[in-house]
Design a protein around this motif. Structure first.
Motif, PDB file in Angstrom:
ATOM      1  N   HIS A  79       8.063  -4.642   4.604  1.00 32.13           N
ATOM      2  CA  HIS A  79       7.210  -5.599   3.909  1.00 32.13           C
ATOM      3  C   HIS A  79       5.714  -5.303   4.054  1.00 32.13           C
ATOM      4  CE1 HIS A  79       8.051  -9.646   2.011  1.00 32.13           C
ATOM      5  NE2 HIS A  79       6.752  -9.541   1.893  1.00 32.13           N
ATOM      6  N   GLY A  80       5.371  -4.041   4.379  1.00 33.65           N
ATOM      7  CA  GLY A  80       3.966  -3.721   4.574  1.00 33.65           C
ATOM      8  C   GLY A  80       3.443  -2.708   3.579  1.00 33.65           C
ATOM      9  N   ASP A  81       2.612  -1.792   4.076  1.00 35.12           N
ATOM     10  CA  ASP A  81       1.978  -0.782   3.221  1.00 35.12           C
ATOM     11  C   ASP A  81       2.619   0.594   3.426  1.00 35.12           C
ATOM     12  OD1 ASP A  81      -0.064  -2.703   2.415  1.00 35.12           O
ATOM     13  OD2 ASP A  81      -0.823  -2.484   4.455  1.00 35.12           O
ATOM     14  N   GLU A  82       3.861   0.592   3.804  1.00 33.67           N
ATOM     15  CA  GLU A  82       4.548   1.847   4.099  1.00 33.67           C
ATOM     16  C   GLU A  82       4.647   2.730   2.841  1.00 33.67           C
ATOM     17  OE1 GLU A  82       6.047  -1.571   6.558  1.00 33.67           O
ATOM     18  OE2 GLU A  82       5.928  -1.175   4.397  1.00 33.67           O
ATOM     19  N   PRO A  83       4.420   4.036   2.981  1.00 29.82           N
ATOM     20  CA  PRO A  83       4.540   4.956   1.843  1.00 29.82           C
ATOM     21  C   PRO A  83       5.994   5.313   1.577  1.00 29.82           C
ATOM     22  CG  PRO A  83       3.955   6.178   3.795  1.00 29.82           C
ATOM     23  CD  PRO A  83       3.958   4.713   4.198  1.00 29.82           C
ATOM     24  N   PRO A  84       6.286   5.935   0.443  1.00 30.05           N
ATOM     25  CA  PRO A  84       7.672   6.323   0.128  1.00 30.05           C
ATOM     26  C   PRO A  84       8.304   7.190   1.211  1.00 30.05           C
ATOM     27  CG  PRO A  84       6.293   6.509  -1.827  1.00 30.05           C
ATOM     28  CD  PRO A  84       5.367   6.212  -0.677  1.00 30.05           C
TER      29      PRO A  84
END
Length: 213
Positions: free
Chosen positions: A82-87
């Motif tokens: 649910h954060g800003d994690e990249p693919p």
């Protein structure tokens, strides 16, 4: 049938409520939040869940090894990022989970919807489902805000596993399901009274979803 996820469970009473009304998913927050639970508490709560109800762990910008460790310790069935994690984060996490656990762990990616353009990142991620939540400045979710459901309806028609979140309540979820036709709906604050899960609101929420179905 539209799946239902009751999120932010943290008490034995919450487990009693979901076992009684049987949504498909039960959510446990491991990120900073007033609904945050420790992995020790989550493990005990998940053990009390009916086997047919799948447990979902919510993580925000957490290290992959911590997520895997939490999954192994608690017995989670799904991970919601649910954060800003990249693919690439999901790719690495899927590989680590595959090697660490005997069962397949679903990975969901949350997308904070601000406008139509904010949905374009969906095509970049190899996730099992996408949870659409309202964009709220300074918040990663659980703010109880509603976004334009037409945006969700458009993407739901093209993508099989869209979970609608953000400001859903027993009063509006029937309309939301009818309009968006999502794979699932997610609720937390919408089934609470004074900050705690309310059995009657959980019952009514699930009933309204079934009416829409």
């Amino acid at each position: 049938m539209t799946s239902v996820k009751i999120c932010g469970l943290r008490r034995k009473e919450d487990i009693d409520y979901v076992n009684l009304y049987q949504p498909q998913f039960a959510g446990f927050v491991f990120a900073d939040s007033r609904r945050k639970v420790s992995k020790e508490a989550a493990r005990m709560l998940i053990k009390e869940l009916l086997p047919k109800i799948k447990s979902v762990g919510i993580f925000v910008n957490e290290k992959e090894d911590i997520v895997v460790e939490t999954v192994e310790y608690t017995g989670l069935d799904c991970v919601q990022i649910h954060g800003d994690e990249p693919p690439e984060y999901i790719e690495r996490l899927r590989d680590l989970l595959g090697r660490a656990t005997k069962k397949k762990i679903e990975i969901w990616k949350a997308v904070r919807v601000k406008n139509k353009e904010s949905l374009e990142i969906i095509s970049q991620f190899d996730a099992d489902a996408f949870l659409l939540d309202a964009y709220v400045e300074g918040s990663y979710g659980g703010a109880g805000a509603v976004f334009d459901w037409q945006l969700a309806a458009d993407i739901s028609a093209r993508h099989g596993r869209i979970i609608l979140a953000g400001g859903l309540t027993p009063e509006n979820v029937k309309t939301a399901v009818a309009k968006v036709k999502p794979y699932g709906v997610d609720v937390s604050s919408g089934v609470e009274t004074d900050g705690f899960k309310d059995a009657d609101k959980i019952r009514d929420f699930i009933y309204r979803v079934r009416e829409a179905d």
